[in-house]
Design a protein around this motif. Sequence first.
Motif, PDB file in Angstrom:
ATOM      1  N   GLU D 233       0.646  -1.260   0.129  1.00 38.31           N
ATOM      2  CA  GLU D 233       0.012   0.068   0.006  1.00 38.31           C
ATOM      3  C   GLU D 233       0.850   1.311  -0.011  1.00 38.31           C
ATOM      4  OE1 GLU D 233      -3.106   0.239  -0.355  1.00 38.31           O
ATOM      5  OE2 GLU D 233      -3.994  -1.429   0.237  1.00 38.31           O
ATOM      6  N   TYR D 234       2.142   1.111  -0.056  1.00 34.43           N
ATOM      7  CA  TYR D 234       2.880   2.264   0.306  1.00 34.43           C
ATOM      8  C   TYR D 234       3.421   2.954  -1.118  1.00 34.43           C
ATOM      9  CZ  TYR D 234       3.696   1.931   5.180  1.00 34.43           C
ATOM     10  OH  TYR D 234       3.450   1.835   6.448  1.00 34.43           O
ATOM     11  N   SER D 235       3.237   4.276  -1.122  1.00 33.52           N
ATOM     12  CA  SER D 235       4.004   4.809  -2.569  1.00 33.52           C
ATOM     13  C   SER D 235       4.620   5.920  -1.935  1.00 33.52           C
ATOM     14  CB  SER D 235       2.590   5.375  -3.311  1.00 33.52           C
ATOM     15  OG  SER D 235       1.655   6.216  -2.014  1.00 33.52           O
ATOM     16  N   SER D 236       5.122   6.754  -3.063  1.00 36.57           N
ATOM     17  CA  SER D 236       5.914   8.038  -2.996  1.00 36.57           C
ATOM     18  C   SER D 236       7.172   7.642  -1.826  1.00 36.57           C
ATOM     19  CB  SER D 236       5.331   9.119  -2.404  1.00 36.57           C
ATOM     20  OG  SER D 236       6.137  10.298  -2.261  1.00 36.57           O
ATOM     21  N   MET D 237       7.581   8.820  -1.281  1.00 36.78           N
ATOM     22  CA  MET D 237       8.824   8.588  -0.384  1.00 36.78           C
ATOM     23  C   MET D 237       8.631   7.488   0.884  1.00 36.78           C
ATOM     24  SD  MET D 237      11.432   9.999  -1.098  1.00 36.78           S
ATOM     25  CE  MET D 237      13.019   9.006  -0.577  1.00 36.78           C
ATOM     26  N   LYS D 238       7.532   7.404   1.095  1.00 29.99           N
ATOM     27  CA  LYS D 238       7.337   6.291   2.340  1.00 29.99           C
ATOM     28  C   LYS D 238       7.818   4.936   1.709  1.00 29.99           C
ATOM     29  CE  LYS D 238       3.223   8.191   4.390  1.00 29.99           C
ATOM     30  NZ  LYS D 238       2.271   8.150   3.475  1.00 29.99           N
ATOM     31  N   LEU D 239       7.325   4.337   0.536  1.00 32.74           N
ATOM     32  CA  LEU D 239       8.028   3.405  -0.326  1.00 32.74           C
ATOM     33  C   LEU D 239       9.641   3.233  -0.363  1.00 32.74           C
ATOM     34  CD1 LEU D 239       7.393   0.696  -1.726  1.00 32.74           C
ATOM     35  CD2 LEU D 239       7.260   2.151  -3.933  1.00 32.74           C
ATOM     36  N   GLY D 240       9.762   4.751  -0.782  1.00 30.66           N
ATOM     37  CA  GLY D 240      11.119   4.904  -0.877  1.00 30.66           C
ATOM     38  C   GLY D 240      12.141   4.702   0.459  1.00 30.66           C
ATOM     39  N   LEU D 241      11.478   5.000   1.603  1.00 35.64           N
ATOM     40  CA  LEU D 241      12.376   4.797   2.586  1.00 35.64           C
ATOM     41  C   LEU D 241      12.217   3.291   3.119  1.00 35.64           C
ATOM     42  CD1 LEU D 241      11.038   7.370   5.464  1.00 35.64           C
ATOM     43  CD2 LEU D 241      13.055   7.273   4.320  1.00 35.64           C
ATOM     44  N   PHE D 242      11.102   2.400   2.688  1.00 38.18           N
ATOM     45  CA  PHE D 242      11.123   1.018   2.960  1.00 38.18           C
ATOM     46  C   PHE D 242      12.491   0.496   2.098  1.00 38.18           C
ATOM     47  CE2 PHE D 242       7.048   0.176   4.784  1.00 38.18           C
ATOM     48  CZ  PHE D 242       7.614  -0.170   6.162  1.00 38.18           C
ATOM     49  N   LEU D 243      12.622   0.945   0.870  1.00 39.75           N
ATOM     50  CA  LEU D 243      13.570   0.351  -0.160  1.00 39.75           C
ATOM     51  C   LEU D 243      14.854   0.734   0.337  1.00 39.75           C
ATOM     52  CD1 LEU D 243      11.665   0.795  -3.612  1.00 39.75           C
ATOM     53  CD2 LEU D 243      11.533  -0.986  -2.083  1.00 39.75           C
ATOM     54  N   PHE D 244      14.898   1.881   0.760  1.00 46.07           N
ATOM     55  CA  PHE D 244      16.222   2.487   1.340  1.00 46.07           C
ATOM     56  C   PHE D 244      16.741   1.830   2.502  1.00 46.07           C
ATOM     57  CE2 PHE D 244      18.751   6.244   0.459  1.00 46.07           C
ATOM     58  CZ  PHE D 244      18.650   6.114  -0.927  1.00 46.07           C
ATOM     59  N   ALA D 245      15.722   1.452   3.358  1.00 44.63           N
ATOM     60  CA  ALA D 245      16.145   0.840   4.657  1.00 44.63           C
ATOM     61  C   ALA D 245      16.868  -0.414   4.272  1.00 44.63           C
ATOM     62  CB  ALA D 245      15.040   0.746   5.431  1.00 44.63           C
ATOM     63  N   GLU D 246      16.258  -1.059   3.136  1.00 43.40           N
ATOM     64  CA  GLU D 246      16.818  -2.412   2.890  1.00 43.40           C
ATOM     65  C   GLU D 246      18.237  -2.444   2.604  1.00 43.40           C
ATOM     66  OE1 GLU D 246      14.189  -4.692   0.086  1.00 43.40           O
ATOM     67  OE2 GLU D 246      16.148  -5.851  -0.449  1.00 43.40           O
ATOM     68  N   TYR D 247      18.514  -1.464   1.768  1.00 49.55           N
ATOM     69  CA  TYR D 247      20.008  -1.153   1.066  1.00 49.55           C
ATOM     70  C   TYR D 247      20.805  -0.777   2.164  1.00 49.55           C
ATOM     71  CZ  TYR D 247      18.451  -2.270  -3.323  1.00 49.55           C
ATOM     72  OH  TYR D 247      17.931  -2.975  -4.310  1.00 49.55           O
ATOM     73  N   VAL D 248      20.349   0.221   3.098  1.00 46.72           N
ATOM     74  CA  VAL D 248      21.173   0.725   4.204  1.00 46.72           C
ATOM     75  C   VAL D 248      21.602  -0.710   5.130  1.00 46.72           C
ATOM     76  CG1 VAL D 248      21.258   1.932   6.278  1.00 46.72           C
ATOM     77  CG2 VAL D 248      20.367   2.905   3.977  1.00 46.72           C
ATOM     78  N   SER D 249      20.503  -1.416   5.272  1.00 44.08           N
ATOM     79  CA  SER D 249      20.705  -2.550   6.233  1.00 44.08           C
ATOM     80  C   SER D 249      21.824  -3.487   5.636  1.00 44.08           C
ATOM     81  CB  SER D 249      19.505  -3.253   6.656  1.00 44.08           C
ATOM     82  OG  SER D 249      18.567  -3.431   5.751  1.00 44.08           O
TER      83      SER D 249
END
Lengths: 108, 170, 180, 344
Positions: D233-249
């Motif tokens: 259900e996520y879109s825009s920068m909230k989705l971006g944060l999730f995807l980014f978090a994966e790469y940061v971790s």
Amino acid sequence: MNPTTTNLSASIEFYILLSCVLFTIGALGVLVRRNMIVLLMCIELMLNAVNLLLVAFSTYYGQGDAQIFVFFIIVVAAAEATVGLSILIMAYRNNKSTDVGLFKTLKD
Amino acid sequence: MTAELINWILGGLSIGSALMVVFSKHPIRSVLYLIVTFFLVSGLYIMMNAQFLAIVNIIVYAGAIMVLFLFVLMLLNLNKATEPKTPLLVMLSSVGAAGIFVLVLIAALKDSFIQKSGQVAGNLNAGMVENLGELLFKKYIVPFEISSILFIASMVGAVLLAKREKPIID
Amino acid sequence: MESLTNRKRVVSDKPMTFLEKLYLPAIWGGMFITLKHIFKKNHTIKYPEEQRVFAPVYRGMHVLKRDEEGRENCTACGLCAVACPAEAITMVAEERKKGEEHLYREEKYAASYEINMLRCIFCGLCEEACPKEAVFLTDRIVPTEFDRNDFIYDKSVLVEPINDRIDITKRQNTGKRGVI
Amino acid sequence: MDTALLIEKLVLVVLLFLVSLGIAAYSTYFERKLAAWIQDRVGPDRAGPFGILQPIADGVKMFMKEDFTPKNADRWLFILGPGIAMFTALITSSIVPWGTDLYLFGRTIVLQVADFNIGILFVFGTISIGVYGIMIGGWASNNKYSLYGAIRASSQMISYELAMGISAITIIMMSGSLGLTDIVKSQHGMNWNIFYQPVCFLVFFICALAETNRAPFDLPECESELIGGYHTEYSSMKLGLFLFAEYVSMFVSAAIISILFFGGYNFPGMDHFSGNTLALLSVLVFFAKIFFFIFVIMWIRWTIPRFRFDQLMHLGWKVLIPIAIINLMLTGIVIAFHEGWFLN
């Protein structure tokens, strides 16, 4: 507060008071709420208040024994939570509700 | 005094979030507020130089037990607040009883034996891992082993309790 | 039956050995294969800059041809429309007036000639059916549009411009024309 | 507190933040490139030369997109979820020792934000909190696929935390300390733990893949079954944060793996250097190791298919945990012999 006499950064009374209040809030939750999950959580809260007090005294006297007891309390809390939740799941499966009132039938 | 101020902030916030645990309508909100409470209490542990317990508190309570609670809430799909409303009388009397309880506790502890001046000079690093490890694996080795047996017992018990019984076909 | 390639494998369901149950050698094998592919030449053609060479029999967008004097070949006989399996072609015929001899080759011509490019399947049957060598499929690609109506091509698009003839000699030389 | 120390740590924190985000951004680019190479394609090559501006283009796209919150979603928790995910992913890097000491302006600068003496426990703490971002986000979306993703994520992470913890305990026994600095220092001079504990490394590495939700353990977000899982259900920068978090971790777990098993910033022949040269070289070596592991993790993603959920649980509970425990016991016995416990 005199830093040479105690290892605590606040007076011991502060921690005693805080832990009393937290314990009472947990007890209040047990009295007020009817949902079993919330009751279990309130028990965890009370355990945590006790832990806080133990850690405060342990640091106050500069001995680690009380912290070992906190460690054991955490262990027991984990065990308690697993068993409690599985009992809860059983009760929910039979009655489709998590109300503590369900256990009234135990006395019959 | 920064340290004292941090203590007061952590203490106040933990009382507030503990109250929210009790009084929020939604069980999931309660869980989240309880997690916040655990974090604040862990912060207090760190202020008391008990780093090991602070992290263990987070790992075990916030990381495992509360995930379990959240997991059960999600599995049971208790999205709506299905809880019956507590009668006002019960509510008022509980709050009153709790108030009296905390008053009695404080009154009892107020004049108790706590030594107030220049005495305790124990180990400053009592809460460090090295110290606790020595204690745990020398003085308290037997309780430690027993607690592991307790764990296994509770694990087996949980599996047995939560396992769906096969319907008896006759 | 004899297999066409030597890649045939007989499937068996014998129990796996311990080494196979570990899966690690198989995983290493797979990882090695993907690693090899990193260094392989890639097959991408970067489209707008590079273009694939079309086959001589490629069937793209249609063209309505003119003859050497610039007159339209089409006589609106309707054979292409009949041949079309997708029913993409419609036309309206009209008789040539006096003074229009420089525009149309024969006495009859198509007043309107439309191909619906969304229906067209580019089978080339219209081209084969045409007795007057008027309609051909070329190697041009049908451009994209935002509106469905824009895909109905009329004569303004289909008829080749007088000054900018479309080369279809390749298709005429394929030998299928005039065989019948 | 010392003002200079405060400024020093602040600079380090800001630098670390920027580096983490930069590496995460370019990980997305590199992941797509690597996928393309493995599949004999070219990959993104339009934005800038070789497509190196692609992460910026992606970021701009994420910002410009419509930020949509489902009608029946829990509004606050819906926002909180990606925030927690990003926070926990970033905070773990605070205890990583990035290199040997730097000497600048007459000060010794420790390239580590906080030297916790319980560093590795801190890592486990943040990992165990990390699951909340996914759980809360998945639950708050009020979507069955998100909920499935959240439940899968939590059970997977809890299960693999055990084997991960046990294999980390083996390393703690080897080095005799919980602090990451001590663990790195104990591996000085090619005494890398990988040579002594290959099985432990394998278990830890598999668990790290599972904890960061990377393929083949990306069940919480598998596109084919759960249409995106917890971030459906996520879109825009909230989705971006999730995807980014994966790469940061992913970046942080690569760092932790290279600290625990590959000697952190140690490299052969590091005794020939000293001072700032050594510090710079050690940071470079450490980052080279991190990039190598990021590459390996991506390489695995584009090679191995996703597990089925029961296979995942089987692997976690019935394979990895027993292996880790046996390895732990063997290590304990060997250490006991080595230190001569049975002699007297």
